[in-house]
Design an enzyme around this catalytic site. Structure first.
Site, PDB file in Angstrom:
ATOM      1  N   ASP A   1     -98.090  -5.190 -11.380  1.00  0.00           N
ATOM      2  CA  ASP A   1     -97.541  -6.211 -12.281  1.00  0.00           C
ATOM      3  C   ASP A   1     -98.154  -7.555 -11.898  1.00  0.00           C
ATOM      4  O   ASP A   1     -97.476  -8.462 -11.429  1.00  0.00           O
ATOM      5  CB  ASP A   1     -96.008  -6.226 -12.150  1.00  0.00           C
ATOM      6  CG  ASP A   1     -95.360  -7.119 -13.193  1.00  0.00           C
ATOM      7  OD1 ASP A   1     -96.054  -7.543 -14.120  1.00  0.00           O
ATOM      8  OD2 ASP A   1     -94.154  -7.393 -13.060  1.00  0.00           O
ATOM      9  N   SER A   2     -99.446  -7.639 -12.101  1.00  0.00           N
ATOM     10  CA  SER A   2    -100.188  -8.827 -11.669  1.00  0.00           C
ATOM     11  C   SER A   2    -100.256  -9.852 -12.787  1.00  0.00           C
ATOM     12  O   SER A   2     -99.883  -9.573 -13.916  1.00  0.00           O
ATOM     13  CB  SER A   2    -101.617  -8.407 -11.324  1.00  0.00           C
ATOM     14  OG  SER A   2    -102.236  -7.945 -12.506  1.00  0.00           O
TER      15      SER A   2
ATOM     16  N   PRO B   1    -104.397 -15.928  -7.306  1.00  0.00           N
ATOM     17  CA  PRO B   1    -103.997 -14.913  -6.328  1.00  0.00           C
ATOM     18  C   PRO B   1    -104.072 -13.476  -6.855  1.00  0.00           C
ATOM     19  O   PRO B   1    -104.061 -12.536  -6.084  1.00  0.00           O
ATOM     20  CB  PRO B   1    -102.538 -15.283  -5.989  1.00  0.00           C
ATOM     21  CG  PRO B   1    -102.097 -16.265  -6.997  1.00  0.00           C
ATOM     22  CD  PRO B   1    -103.312 -16.884  -7.610  1.00  0.00           C
TER      23      PRO B   1
ATOM     24  N   GLU C   1     -95.023  -8.706  -2.947  1.00  0.00           N
ATOM     25  CA  GLU C   1     -95.334  -9.947  -3.678  1.00  0.00           C
ATOM     26  C   GLU C   1     -95.988 -10.918  -2.691  1.00  0.00           C
ATOM     27  O   GLU C   1     -95.495 -11.104  -1.582  1.00  0.00           O
ATOM     28  CB  GLU C   1     -94.033 -10.507  -4.276  1.00  0.00           C
ATOM     29  CG  GLU C   1     -94.096 -11.932  -4.780  1.00  0.00           C
ATOM     30  CD  GLU C   1     -95.046 -12.145  -5.958  1.00  0.00           C
ATOM     31  OE1 GLU C   1     -94.922 -11.440  -6.962  1.00  0.00           O
ATOM     32  OE2 GLU C   1     -95.911 -13.038  -5.854  1.00  0.00           O
TER      33      GLU C   1
HETATM   34  N1  AG3 Z   1     -97.401 -10.111 -15.410  1.00  0.00           N
HETATM   35  C1  AG3 Z   1     -98.406 -10.107 -16.456  1.00  0.00           C
HETATM   36  C2  AG3 Z   1     -98.749 -11.471 -16.891  1.00  0.00           C
HETATM   37  C3  AG3 Z   1     -99.989 -11.609 -17.657  1.00  0.00           C
HETATM   38  C4  AG3 Z   1     -99.817 -12.786 -18.483  1.00  0.00           C
HETATM   39  N2  AG3 Z   1    -101.046 -13.344 -18.939  1.00  0.00           N
HETATM   40  C5  AG3 Z   1    -101.078 -14.395 -19.768  1.00  0.00           C
HETATM   41  N3  AG3 Z   1     -99.980 -14.918 -20.229  1.00  0.00           N
HETATM   42  N4  AG3 Z   1    -102.253 -14.864 -20.106  1.00  0.00           N
HETATM   43  C6  AG3 Z   1     -96.138 -10.595 -15.772  1.00  0.00           C
HETATM   44  C7  AG3 Z   1     -95.153 -10.562 -14.691  1.00  0.00           C
HETATM   45  C8  AG3 Z   1     -93.828 -10.254 -15.250  1.00  0.00           C
HETATM   46  N5  AG3 Z   1     -93.072  -9.475 -14.351  1.00  0.00           N
END
Ligand code: AG3
Length: 283
Positions: free
Chosen positions: A164-165, A171, A115
């Site tokens: 898991d971005s 970033p 992370e």
């Molecule tokens: N990761 C994906 C988030 C994408 C959200 N995009 C948006 N809301 N426009 C989430 C991290 C959870 N562990």
């Protein structure tokens, strides 16, 4: 009579998410629990009557207490049931610990979470205690680093990598580029799988198509799948399963008991795409 623009501005910034100029998801604020700017992004935790605690990064909803299981189960379980013997797993992003929580339901040996923003980890530990114990599991190694820099230097290979971005801004931007996936491939074992969140099939179709075009040049199997995620824009979300050897629909092990969303019927159905997405992927 007020214009649409004025209406938008009436909503305090703590209560909203914009994902296009004309629409968004609005959270009525019960309480603002945390708000700060880290070295990388704005981090907010709000409390909403229906969704409970909600984590936002740069105004984008990442996870909510009420619906986290849709996203985290669907990010993680499709690859874990399809891989014949996964032992070493890498998560890039996902500092809230939700993806890791699902991974650790399996008897794996080692999970490494990379992370970039340590503040996301601290906030999750404080405000999302149902996700964050995974970050302290004895099989977990936590690394604070930029995902690309980590994989450039990595001396290990992984069975599954989960990306898991957040969206392709701030970033997370580089985690959506071809260069990142080229480097990622070098960290994979022969039967390796990468699963990435790919955005909203409705709002982010152009970026999904761009990704599809370069991914097909890098992986034999490029398989998009979708799932509902109620708090994400459009309510439906896209993931991509990438591999050279492993087929997503050949199930190699049963999912763990006690899941709230994922099962093997859902797994099969998730890879059936609506007509407007049918051209995506290699299968
Ligand atoms: N990761 C994906 C988030 C994408 C959200 N995009 C948006 N809301 N426009 C989430 C991290 C959870 N562990």
């Amino acid at each position: 009579m007020s214009t649409k623009k004025e209406n938008r501005e009436e909503v305090p910034s703590e209560e909203r998410e914009y994902h296009s100029p004309s629409s968004g998801i609005f959270f009525k604020l019960k309480k603002l629990l945390f708000k700060a700017k880290s070295d990388y992004q704005k981090i907010e935790v709000i409390e909403n009557e229906y969704f409970g605690r909600v984590l936002l990064l740069d105004d984008l909803v990442q996870t909510s207490e009420r619906d986290e299981f849709f996203y985290h189960e669907m990010l993680v379980h499709p690859a874990l049931v399809a891989h014949p013997s996964s032992q070493n797993i890498l998560v890039i992003g996902g500092g809230d610990g939700g993806a890791l929580k699902e991974i650790l339901r399996y008897p794996i040996k080692y999970a490494c979470l990379v992370e970039i923003d340590p503040k996301v980890i601290d906030v999750s530990k404080e405000y999302f205690p149902w996700l964050s114990p995974s970050l302290e599991d004895e099989r977990t190694e936590l690394i604070i680093a930029d995902g690309i820099e980590f994989i450039e230097k990595a001396d290990k290979k992984f069975d599954i990598v989960f990306v898991d971005s957040s969206d392709p801004t701030g970033p997370s931007a580089s985690l959506h580029e071809r260069d990142f996936y080229e480097k990622l491939k070098k960290c994979l074992n022969l039967e390796g799988i990468v699963v990435s969140q790919a955005g909203s099939p409705f709002y982010h179709l152009e970026s999904i198509k761009k990704k599809d075009a370069f991914l097909k040049k890098l992986f034999k199997n490029v398989c998009f799948y979708t799932s509902p995620v109620p708090t994400y824009p459009g309510g439906s979300w896209c993931f991509v399963f990438l591999s050279d050897e492993v087929q997503p629909l050949k199930i190699k092990r049963d999912p763990p008991r006690g899941l709230k969303y994922f099962n093997l019927d859902i797994h099969k159905a998730a890879f059936s795409l609506p007509n407007f997405l049918k051209d995506l992927g290699s299968n």
